[in-house]
Each structure stands twice: as structure tokens, then as C-alpha cells.
Design a protein around this motif. Structure first.
Motif, PDB file in Angstrom:
ATOM      1  N   PRO A  97       0.794  -1.231   0.000  1.00 40.02           N
ATOM      2  CA  PRO A  97       0.000   0.000   0.000  1.00 40.02           C
ATOM      3  C   PRO A  97       0.827   1.282   0.000  1.00 40.02           C
ATOM      4  O   PRO A  97       0.316   2.347  -0.344  1.00 40.02           O
ATOM      5  CB  PRO A  97      -0.824  -0.112   1.295  1.00 40.02           C
ATOM      6  CG  PRO A  97      -0.033  -1.030   2.166  1.00 40.02           C
ATOM      7  CD  PRO A  97       0.617  -2.013   1.246  1.00 40.02           C
ATOM      8  N   VAL A  98       2.101   1.210   0.364  1.00 37.31           N
ATOM      9  CA  VAL A  98       2.954   2.394   0.389  1.00 37.31           C
ATOM     10  C   VAL A  98       3.843   2.462  -0.846  1.00 37.31           C
ATOM     11  O   VAL A  98       3.827   3.448  -1.589  1.00 37.31           O
ATOM     12  CB  VAL A  98       3.815   2.433   1.672  1.00 37.31           C
ATOM     13  CG1 VAL A  98       4.756   3.637   1.641  1.00 37.31           C
ATOM     14  CG2 VAL A  98       2.935   2.471   2.915  1.00 37.31           C
TER      15      VAL A  98
ATOM     16  N   HIS B 102      -7.396  -0.432  12.002  1.00 37.09           N
ATOM     17  CA  HIS B 102      -6.916  -1.014  13.260  1.00 37.09           C
ATOM     18  C   HIS B 102      -5.395  -0.900  13.348  1.00 37.09           C
ATOM     19  O   HIS B 102      -4.657  -1.617  12.662  1.00 37.09           O
ATOM     20  CB  HIS B 102      -7.361  -2.471  13.368  1.00 37.09           C
ATOM     21  CG  HIS B 102      -8.852  -2.642  13.293  1.00 37.09           C
ATOM     22  ND1 HIS B 102      -9.713  -1.975  14.144  1.00 37.09           N
ATOM     23  CD2 HIS B 102      -9.633  -3.391  12.469  1.00 37.09           C
ATOM     24  CE1 HIS B 102     -10.972  -2.313  13.844  1.00 37.09           C
ATOM     25  NE2 HIS B 102     -10.942  -3.158  12.833  1.00 37.09           N
ATOM     26  N   ALA B 103      -4.944   0.002  14.193  1.00 35.67           N
ATOM     27  CA  ALA B 103      -3.517   0.339  14.255  1.00 35.67           C
ATOM     28  C   ALA B 103      -2.640  -0.861  14.597  1.00 35.67           C
ATOM     29  O   ALA B 103      -1.509  -0.974  14.109  1.00 35.67           O
ATOM     30  CB  ALA B 103      -3.301   1.464  15.282  1.00 35.67           C
ATOM     31  N   VAL B 104      -3.138  -1.781  15.399  1.00 40.79           N
ATOM     32  CA  VAL B 104      -2.324  -2.909  15.836  1.00 40.79           C
ATOM     33  C   VAL B 104      -1.941  -3.823  14.667  1.00 40.79           C
ATOM     34  O   VAL B 104      -0.940  -4.535  14.732  1.00 40.79           O
ATOM     35  CB  VAL B 104      -3.054  -3.704  16.941  1.00 40.79           C
ATOM     36  CG1 VAL B 104      -4.289  -4.421  16.392  1.00 40.79           C
ATOM     37  CG2 VAL B 104      -2.115  -4.689  17.612  1.00 40.79           C
ATOM     38  N   TRP B 105      -2.719  -3.807  13.594  1.00 33.07           N
ATOM     39  CA  TRP B 105      -2.417  -4.608  12.407  1.00 33.07           C
ATOM     40  C   TRP B 105      -1.777  -3.796  11.283  1.00 33.07           C
ATOM     41  O   TRP B 105      -1.406  -4.351  10.256  1.00 33.07           O
ATOM     42  CB  TRP B 105      -3.699  -5.244  11.867  1.00 33.07           C
ATOM     43  CG  TRP B 105      -4.158  -6.442  12.637  1.00 33.07           C
ATOM     44  CD1 TRP B 105      -3.523  -7.076  13.671  1.00 33.07           C
ATOM     45  CD2 TRP B 105      -5.370  -7.177  12.426  1.00 33.07           C
ATOM     46  NE1 TRP B 105      -4.258  -8.144  14.126  1.00 33.07           N
ATOM     47  CE2 TRP B 105      -5.395  -8.229  13.366  1.00 33.07           C
ATOM     48  CE3 TRP B 105      -6.429  -7.037  11.535  1.00 33.07           C
ATOM     49  CZ2 TRP B 105      -6.450  -9.137  13.433  1.00 33.07           C
ATOM     50  CZ3 TRP B 105      -7.483  -7.939  11.599  1.00 33.07           C
ATOM     51  CH2 TRP B 105      -7.490  -8.984  12.536  1.00 33.07           C
ATOM     52  N   GLN B 106      -1.661  -2.502  11.457  1.00 33.04           N
ATOM     53  CA  GLN B 106      -1.210  -1.642  10.382  1.00 33.04           C
ATOM     54  C   GLN B 106       0.157  -2.087   9.855  1.00 33.04           C
ATOM     55  O   GLN B 106       1.111  -2.282  10.611  1.00 33.04           O
ATOM     56  CB  GLN B 106      -1.130  -0.196  10.870  1.00 33.04           C
ATOM     57  CG  GLN B 106      -0.955   0.820   9.764  1.00 33.04           C
ATOM     58  CD  GLN B 106      -2.164   0.887   8.837  1.00 33.04           C
ATOM     59  OE1 GLN B 106      -2.003   0.862   7.634  1.00 33.04           O
ATOM     60  NE2 GLN B 106      -3.355   0.993   9.401  1.00 33.04           N
ATOM     61  N   GLY B 107       0.232  -2.267   8.527  1.00 30.51           N
ATOM     62  CA  GLY B 107       1.490  -2.624   7.880  1.00 30.51           C
ATOM     63  C   GLY B 107       1.846  -4.089   7.919  1.00 30.51           C
ATOM     64  O   GLY B 107       2.854  -4.501   7.328  1.00 30.51           O
ATOM     65  N   LYS B 108       1.048  -4.903   8.581  1.00 26.24           N
ATOM     66  CA  LYS B 108       1.356  -6.337   8.656  1.00 26.24           C
ATOM     67  C   LYS B 108       0.902  -7.043   7.385  1.00 26.24           C
ATOM     68  O   LYS B 108      -0.069  -6.644   6.738  1.00 26.24           O
ATOM     69  CB  LYS B 108       0.717  -6.967   9.888  1.00 26.24           C
ATOM     70  CG  LYS B 108       1.296  -6.436  11.198  1.00 26.24           C
ATOM     71  CD  LYS B 108       0.778  -7.190  12.397  1.00 26.24           C
ATOM     72  CE  LYS B 108       1.250  -6.561  13.700  1.00 26.24           C
ATOM     73  NZ  LYS B 108       2.713  -6.619  13.864  1.00 26.24           N
ATOM     74  N   LEU B 109       1.613  -8.109   7.052  1.00 27.11           N
ATOM     75  CA  LEU B 109       1.308  -8.921   5.878  1.00 27.11           C
ATOM     76  C   LEU B 109       0.658 -10.220   6.346  1.00 27.11           C
ATOM     77  O   LEU B 109       1.202 -10.917   7.217  1.00 27.11           O
ATOM     78  CB  LEU B 109       2.590  -9.218   5.097  1.00 27.11           C
ATOM     79  CG  LEU B 109       2.473 -10.106   3.854  1.00 27.11           C
ATOM     80  CD1 LEU B 109       1.576  -9.463   2.802  1.00 27.11           C
ATOM     81  CD2 LEU B 109       3.859 -10.384   3.276  1.00 27.11           C
ATOM     82  N   PHE B 110      -0.499 -10.536   5.767  1.00 29.20           N
ATOM     83  CA  PHE B 110      -1.229 -11.752   6.133  1.00 29.20           C
ATOM     84  C   PHE B 110      -1.177 -12.740   4.970  1.00 29.20           C
ATOM     85  O   PHE B 110      -1.464 -12.371   3.828  1.00 29.20           O
ATOM     86  CB  PHE B 110      -2.674 -11.414   6.482  1.00 29.20           C
ATOM     87  CG  PHE B 110      -2.818 -10.621   7.752  1.00 29.20           C
ATOM     88  CD1 PHE B 110      -3.107 -11.253   8.954  1.00 29.20           C
ATOM     89  CD2 PHE B 110      -2.654  -9.245   7.757  1.00 29.20           C
ATOM     90  CE1 PHE B 110      -3.234 -10.522  10.135  1.00 29.20           C
ATOM     91  CE2 PHE B 110      -2.770  -8.507   8.920  1.00 29.20           C
ATOM     92  CZ  PHE B 110      -3.059  -9.151  10.116  1.00 29.20           C
ATOM     93  N   ILE B 111      -0.823 -13.995   5.268  1.00 32.82           N
ATOM     94  CA  ILE B 111      -0.731 -15.047   4.252  1.00 32.82           C
ATOM     95  C   ILE B 111      -1.382 -16.316   4.792  1.00 32.82           C
ATOM     96  O   ILE B 111      -1.100 -16.733   5.925  1.00 32.82           O
ATOM     97  CB  ILE B 111       0.733 -15.347   3.869  1.00 32.82           C
ATOM     98  CG1 ILE B 111       1.381 -14.108   3.233  1.00 32.82           C
ATOM     99  CG2 ILE B 111       0.821 -16.540   2.915  1.00 32.82           C
ATOM    100  CD1 ILE B 111       2.852 -14.316   2.865  1.00 32.82           C
ATOM    101  N   GLY B 112      -2.235 -16.941   3.994  1.00 34.78           N
ATOM    102  CA  GLY B 112      -2.853 -18.194   4.394  1.00 34.78           C
ATOM    103  C   GLY B 112      -1.917 -19.374   4.204  1.00 34.78           C
ATOM    104  O   GLY B 112      -1.096 -19.389   3.287  1.00 34.78           O
ATOM    105  N   SER B 113      -2.038 -20.357   5.075  1.00 31.40           N
ATOM    106  CA  SER B 113      -1.315 -21.626   4.932  1.00 31.40           C
ATOM    107  C   SER B 113      -2.321 -22.743   4.670  1.00 31.40           C
ATOM    108  O   SER B 113      -3.191 -23.008   5.495  1.00 31.40           O
ATOM    109  CB  SER B 113      -0.511 -21.951   6.196  1.00 31.40           C
ATOM    110  OG  SER B 113      -0.034 -23.293   6.157  1.00 31.40           O
ATOM    111  N   LEU B 114      -2.179 -23.364   3.500  1.00 30.70           N
ATOM    112  CA  LEU B 114      -3.035 -24.501   3.185  1.00 30.70           C
ATOM    113  C   LEU B 114      -2.603 -25.754   3.950  1.00 30.70           C
ATOM    114  O   LEU B 114      -3.423 -26.493   4.476  1.00 30.70           O
ATOM    115  CB  LEU B 114      -2.989 -24.766   1.678  1.00 30.70           C
ATOM    116  CG  LEU B 114      -3.621 -23.694   0.791  1.00 30.70           C
ATOM    117  CD1 LEU B 114      -3.101 -23.804  -0.640  1.00 30.70           C
ATOM    118  CD2 LEU B 114      -5.130 -23.806   0.816  1.00 30.70           C
TER     119      LEU B 114
END
Length: 376
Positions: free
Chosen positions: A231-232, A305-317
């Protein structure tokens, strides 16, 4: 306005429409750090998700159906006018994205496995205009060539550039055709960059390279089933399945070679080296996993939600969790496992207009779960 901005612009409207007149109680769980609620159920092998600005959710089912989930998650409609797909092995209806100017043009984009001659098939991208419960004027705007036999490793994630001018797509190497990944005359194991109408940007890195496919943006990848825009920086981040070990996170940069199958931290199924771990002139992964986690959809959080700001989320199959990754620039400094209590394969993750994350579970009777930080 890009896809992420379009989602946020619908926040106020969604707040009005997301609560049904008669509230329906749905299963929920509260775990240290986050709260999770089942948002929608009864979706057959969901693969890709894209929110509309008004809070409704488009979801692809691998077998070939596109569904439109209501903003409260309580009902679903089948969208007609979708392309015919090949559904076997890992093939099917894959990702979905909406045009950055969706509010003006109503365009929806789908990646899917498209039949060729005989038993061949290839990844393709189509787009159509969403009118009510139908896609109209649906047209294939890009096709992988050559089409080949085999059921596995199609990719394929779609992501619009931050400025909305370009569409990125990830393409798998089709398993048995890894010898073609380093060949710029094919699109196996590549990311591509096209315009929304399927035409080729003239500043793509291989436009003037003789014999190269001009849509190629980066190459040397294996099977990329995750892709999202930072996003940046606006760069296209991807993840890919390694063989036995060696799953990767990469930043797909113009003209760069990410090594497969000459470079990998994985090995052959059953053992045995594949190439080397590092090679001059080939990009190192930003991060890799041994053993493999089988990464799927990914999303950078930039909501309220500031606590998640900038974090990368990836699913694990494989290990059935949502990986919450803390970054320091381009370096992974921490990984945390979310949604382990569900014990289900995670196929995709996106942010909704309400700032929550929505996670698709890959099952015959699939569910979508909404999660927010504790106390949000």
C-alpha cells in the motif's frame, strides 16, 4: 482510485447495510489477540474474493461458479455469464478482482483454467460488466500460451497497480514444465503486467526483447498462489510454493529472475537437490519456509486497526493457519499463527470495507470468517 481505496470508500455505506433487520447469530470465537466470526457458509471450495464498494462480496468457487454474498453474509446469489472453466486437479475458476473504477464501469476480472485443443489447457483472464446477477459482455482479455496437458500449478492471483492503470497476474509453471520457466518465450512461472483491456504496456521490461512474451514482468517463479500490492511502495509482492520446502515471499520487480528451477531452498519430493540455493544474477527470496507451509492468498493490512497496520497476512493450506507477518522494511522479523482453532485450509484473505479481514476456508462446504483485533 485503486481497489484498496475503493474498499475503504465504502466504509460508511457498509456500516449502514451490514447489519440485517433480524440479526442472525453466527458461530464465533475469541482468542488472545483477535475475535473471529463466521461471516458466510456453504461455499464450495472458495478460491478468490473481492469486495464491492457497497460491502457485498464476490467469491469464486473452484468448480466454476461466481457467487455474490450479501453485505451481512446471510444470502448468496449465483452470477451468470462467467467463462467456461476446466475443473480438474488444481484447475478451475481461480481469482476475482474488481476494476479500480468499478463504481463507474462495473467491470469484474476473473482468472481461470481455459480449455485448449485435446487435453490441453492454460490460465486465462476474462472480464465482464456486473449488471444485477449477471456478467455481461464477458470477454477473454489474456490467454496463456502454449496450452499444455497436466492438472497442476496454474497460479493465479490478480492485483491492480496502486494507480489502477495495470493488472498484474501470477502464473504457475504447470508442474511438469519447469524447464520452460527460464524461457521468456513462454509464460510458465512468470508474473505478467497488462492493461485492463489486455493490451501490453510499452514500458514492460521485455517488450523489445526478441522472442520474449511482452506481457512478462518477472520470471523464474514456481507456483504463485498469492499476490498483493504494497500500500505504500506500490510494488507487487507474491508468494510461491516451493517443491519439498522452499516456499517463498518475493517482490516481483521488472525484468528480475527469481531462479526456479536453477535456484531453490527446497528439494525434490522424496529427496534430492534441485539446482543450488543461491546463484549470481538471480534474486534471493525476501523470505522462505522449510518445511513448506503451502502459502495461498495474501494481503497487506492498511485499515483502521492500528495494531495490524502494515502487517502482511498469508494463508497456509498445509498447516491450516493465517500467518500474520511483521516486517521491518523488506525483512520478516516476526510470524504469528492466527485461526489455528478452526483447523481448516486457508485459501484467501482480503480486507473488507469495514476494516476487518475476511478469510476463506478451502473445503467442499467452505466458510468465510471475519476477524478483527481483540476489542475492535
Amino acid at each position: 482510485m485503486n481497489r484498496r481505496d475503493a474498499l475503504l470508500s465504502g466504509l460508511a455505506l457498509t456500516a449502514l447495510i451490514s447489519t440485517p433487520a433480524c440479526a442472525q447469530t453466527k458461530p464465533s470465537t475469541s482468542v488472545e489477540g483477535y475475535d473471529a466470526t463466521v461471516f458466510a457458509e456453504g461455499i464450495e471450495q472458495p478460491w478468490g474474493m473481492a469486495f464491492l464498494p457497497d460491502g457485498r462480496l464476490l467469491v469464486t468457487e473452484k468448480a466454476g461458479t461466481l457467487k455474490l454474498i450479501s453485505a451481512d453474509g446471510n444470502s448468496a446469489q449465483v452470477i451468470t455469464g462467467t467463462p467456461e472453466v476446466v475443473d480438474y486437479g488444481q484447475a478451475g475458476l481461480l481469482d476475482v478482482a474488481i476494476d479500480p473504477k468499478f463504481s463507474e464501469n462495473g467491470l469484474v476480472y476473473l482468472s481461470f483454467s481455459e480449455a485448449g485443443e485435446g487435453d490441453t489447457a492454460g490460465t486465462a483472464i476474462a472480464r465482464g460488466k456486473l449488471e444485477g446477477t449477471a456478467l455481461t459482455g464477458t470477454k477473454v482479455i489474456w490467454q496463456q500460451s502454449p496450452k499444455v496437458e497436466g492438472p497442476n500449478h496454474w497460479g493465479s492471483r490478480l492485483a491492480f497497480s496502486k494507480d489502477g492503470q495495470y493488472l498484474f497476474a501470477t502464473l504457475g509453471e504447470r508442474a511438469s514444465y519447469r524447464d520452460k520457466v527460464q524461457d521468456l518465450g513462454t509464460t510458465f512461472g512468470k508474473t505478467i503486467r497488462i492493461k485492463p483491456d489486455g493490451s501490453i504496456p510499452q514500458d514492460n521490461p521485455f517488450v523489445k526483447t526478441a522472442g520474449a512474451k511482452p506481457e512478462i514482468w518477472s520470471y523464474g517463479h514456481r507456483n504463485m498462489q498469492g499476490g498483493t500490492i504494497h500500500p505504500v511502495t506500490g510494488e507487487f509482492w507474491t508468494n510461491e510454493h516451493g517443491p519439498q520446502g522452499g516456499d517463498e515471499i518475493n517482490i516481483a520487480r521488472a525484468g528480475k529472475n527469481y531462479g526456479w528451477p536453477l535456484v531453490t531452498y527446497g528439494e525434490e519430493y522424496g529427496g534430492g537437490r534441485i539446482g543450488v540455493k543461491q546463484k549470481a544474477g538471480m534474486e534471493e527470496p525476501l523470505h522462505y519456509w522449510v518445511p513448506s507451509i503451502a502459502p495461498s492468498g495474501m494481503w497487506f493490512y492498511d485499515g483502521p486497526h492500528a495494531v495490524w497496520q502494515g502487517k502482511l497476512f498469508i494463508g497456509s493450506l498445509k498447516f491450516k493457519y493465517l500467518d500474520m507477518i511483521t516486517l521491518d522494511g523488506e525483512k520478516v522479523v516476526k510470524e504469528e499463527k492466527l485461526l489455528t482453532e478452526f483447523r481448516e485450509r486457508i485459501r484467501d484473505v482480503v480486507m473488507g470495507p469495514d476494516g476487518a479481514l475476511y478469510v476463506a476456508f478451502d473445503n467442499a462446504d467452505g466458510r468465510i470468517v471475519r476477524i478483527v483485533p481483540k476489542g475492535a
